[in-house]
Write an enzyme that holds these catalytic residues in place. Structure first.
Site, short mmCIF file in Angstrom:
data_model
loop_
_atom_site.label_atom_id
_atom_site.label_comp_id
_atom_site.label_asym_id
_atom_site.label_seq_id
_atom_site.Cartn_x
_atom_site.Cartn_y
_atom_site.Cartn_z
N HIS A 1 -45.15 -22.03 23.72
CA HIS A 1 -45.09 -23.48 23.19
C HIS A 1 -43.73 -23.89 22.97
CE1 HIS A 1 -46.07 -26.88 20.91
NE2 HIS A 1 -45.63 -26.57 19.88
N HIS B 1 -48.05 -21.05 20.33
CA HIS B 1 -48.94 -21.86 19.27
C HIS B 1 -49.95 -21.16 19.16
CE1 HIS B 1 -50.87 -25.14 17.64
NE2 HIS B 1 -49.67 -25.74 17.48
N ARG C 1 -46.30 -19.71 12.42
CA ARG C 1 -46.97 -19.33 13.71
C ARG C 1 -47.38 -18.04 14.43
NH1 ARG C 1 -45.07 -25.28 16.43
NH2 ARG C 1 -46.61 -26.56 15.38
N ASP D 1 -35.07 -25.35 33.65
CA ASP D 1 -34.13 -25.64 34.80
C ASP D 1 -32.79 -26.08 33.96
OD1 ASP D 1 -36.07 -26.16 36.56
OD2 ASP D 1 -36.64 -28.04 36.07
N GLU E 1 -48.53 -28.81 7.40
CA GLU E 1 -48.59 -27.80 8.67
C GLU E 1 -48.14 -26.42 7.93
OE1 GLU E 1 -46.91 -29.45 12.07
OE2 GLU E 1 -48.02 -31.24 12.23
N ARG F 1 -39.75 -21.31 15.08
CA ARG F 1 -39.56 -22.72 14.52
C ARG F 1 -40.68 -22.92 13.47
NH1 ARG F 1 -42.13 -27.75 16.28
NH2 ARG F 1 -42.94 -26.38 18.10
N GLU G 1 -34.84 -29.02 23.19
CA GLU G 1 -35.29 -27.49 23.13
C GLU G 1 -34.38 -26.91 24.21
OE1 GLU G 1 -39.37 -25.02 24.15
OE2 GLU G 1 -39.16 -27.24 24.03
#
Length: 518
Positions: free
Chosen positions: A329, A226, A272, A205, A112, A364, A353
């Protein structure tokens, strides 16, 4: 009221790993505001990054993580992540979790963006998250209490210590639950954006709850977009994993020109933030961008979930081109924690996260998120196992919040539009200032200090979104440089003195503003 030893808020991979390592030593109860499968972890198509091959080494994984993070990472946290990762994964394998292997039984390691080696473990092709969550839920069956459809609306803090949570269910019933420790594992906040890969429940939240309780929040400006979400009728409808590009897919313009060929040495597997901005730049010119998958053999077998997604929207994969658009993302920031998940409030922990361990820095590295949940979930559990249980006194618990007159709230869609268009992939002072003023018209300090018992659950979600959106926007205004997922059009270059500009200073100023300490 019964006293639970440890309360975990959320049901994603970090929450479940924490519970898995802890349930034999503590009575664990998990609260989730929807169903236990409704999490980003369940949706995760990508895999888990770890240095397993003979050609790889934790030091390479460390360097790749630091480079992708714009060297804003916490170096010790990154070292912990990449060193402990293989060990924690082997623990899951020993318990029965199966990752994809080749015909000789060796792990099928994918590639990746921004990874120099193949080190991505997958399970079920592009359904790694579902495989992990399903496995852990089965492991926890009968050992941990999971309460669904019950939303945590307040952290109970007494004498400076978190001693439990207040919840509200869909029938409007409010209850207090006490514990020696509370672990927030509520995910990030990028469901606040109009185009997002996240579950609809991921609206900041946990971050808002922690902030209202007085916890330090950090690095909120760093939002990862993303690059490749399936685009149908001008909307982002689902994620197309980076693993697709790892197997040979390339980004092209409408006329078939390679988009990333001369942009970055790693081309389509560049970090990214670079890929997302390049696609964004093409789209704002009025052009479409496609992911060319024509060179991937047996695509439908290799990526069954993505194939199903395409078919559900009438996209024929046989054409070899999938229309894509970037979408919000991942949050690199969050509730500031130490290496064991401890927040600035005793008794309150955060993991996954929702937490900011510092491992991701400003951006990231692909497939480090599930790894973070696995590694730091285990570390939080080990910490809670070692600590003696604290005596809880709550008979005369004071309500720190006050009831105030109800104010007109925006809709969830309005907040998502503001975030996407004014606090999105490319930012500048003018748009950020507009967004900040838009949020502040709703009087954020009042919501931070308001008793929300009488609000409907949908209204509480919007209050959380307002607080979290304001934190992101104000942080983005304060950071006058471009780094990783935070790109300022008016300050396009990174500050070389970034080590002296750690964002904690900014967050302390924000905290002082809300709590009236200045």
């Amino acid at each position: 009221m019964p006293k639970e030893h440890v309360i975990i808020v959320g049901s994603g991979i970090a929450a479940l790993v924490t519970a898995w390592h802890l349930h034999e030593y503590r009575n664990v109860i998990i609260f989730t505001k929807s169903k236990k499968e409704e999490s980003n972890s369940w949706l995760a198509q990508g895999g888990v990054a770890a240095a397993f091959s003979k050609q790889d080494d934790w030091r390479f994984h460390y360097e790749d993580t630091m480079i992708a993070g714009g060297y804003h990472n916490d170096e010790r946290a990154v070292e912990t992540l990449v060193k402990e990762g293989p060990k924690r994964i082997r623990e899951l394998i020993a318990a029965g979790l199966q990752f994809d292997t080749d015909k000789d039984g060796r792990f099928h390691l994918g590639n990746e963006g921004a990874h120099r080696h193949r080190r991505i473990l997958h399970a079920g092709g592009d359904q790694t998250g579902r495989a992990l969550v399903s496995f852990l839920l089965e492991q926890l069956r009968g050992n941990v209490t999971i309460i669904e459809d019950e939303c945590v609306i307040e952290l109970l803090v007494h004498n400076g210590r978190c001693i439990g949570v207040k919840t509200k269910n869909h029938s409007g019933i409010i209850a207090a639950h006490y514990a020696s420790a509370v672990v927030l594992s509520t995910g990030g906040c990028t469901g606040m954006y109009e185009f997002s890969s996240n579950a609809s429940t991921v609206t900041g939240d946990g971050i808002a709850l922690a902030y209202r309780a007085g916890a330090v929040i950090t690095d909120m400006e760093f939002i990862q977009f993303h690059p490749t979400m399936l685009c149908v009728d001008g909307k982002a409808v689902g994620l197309i994993s980076e693993a697709v590009r790892g197997e040979g897919a390339v980004l092209v313009t409408e006329d078939g020109t390679r988009l990333m060929e001369h942009v970055h040495p790693q081309q389509d597997l560049a970090p990214r933030d670079i890929v997302a901005r390049t696609i964004h730049g093409e789209i704002i010119k009025g052009n479409r961008v496609y992911l060319d998958i024509s060179k991937i053999a047996n695509f439908s077998e290799r990526f069954p979930a993505i194939t199903k997604l395409c078919k559900s929207y009438g996209i024929n994969i046989e054409t070899g081109k999938l229309p894509v658009v970037p979408g919000a993302h991942f949050l690199m920031g969050g509730i500031q924690v130490d290496s064991r998940g401890q927040t600035s409030i005793p008794g309150l922990y955060a993991v996954g996260e929702a937490a900011c361990t510092g491992v991701h820095g400003a951006n990231r590295l692909a497939s480090n998120s599930l790894l973070e949940g696995i590694v730091f979930g285990a570390r939080v559990a080990e910490t809670l196992r070692r600590h003696e249980q604290n005596t809880i006194t709550y008979e005369h618990l004071e309500n720190r919040f006050v009831k105030k007159s109800r104010k007109l709230l925006p809709t969830k869609q309005q907040i998502q539009t503001i975030m996407m268009h004014y606090v999105g992939i490319v930012r500048d002072e003018q748009r950020l200032t507009y967004a900040k003023q838009w949020f502040e018209q709703f009087s954020i300090p009042d919501f931070v200090n308001t008793n929300v018992d009488d609000f409907k659950l949908e209204e509480i979600t919007i209050i959380h979104m307002l607080i979290t959106g304001w934190l992101i926007t104000t942080s983005a205004l304060q950071r006058t440089e471009s780094r990783g997922g935070h790109y300022r059009h008016d300050y396009p270059h990174a500050d070389e003195n970034w080590q002296q500009r750690r964002i904690l200073r900014v967050k302390q100023e924000l905290m002082a503003k809300v709590w009236g300490e200045k």
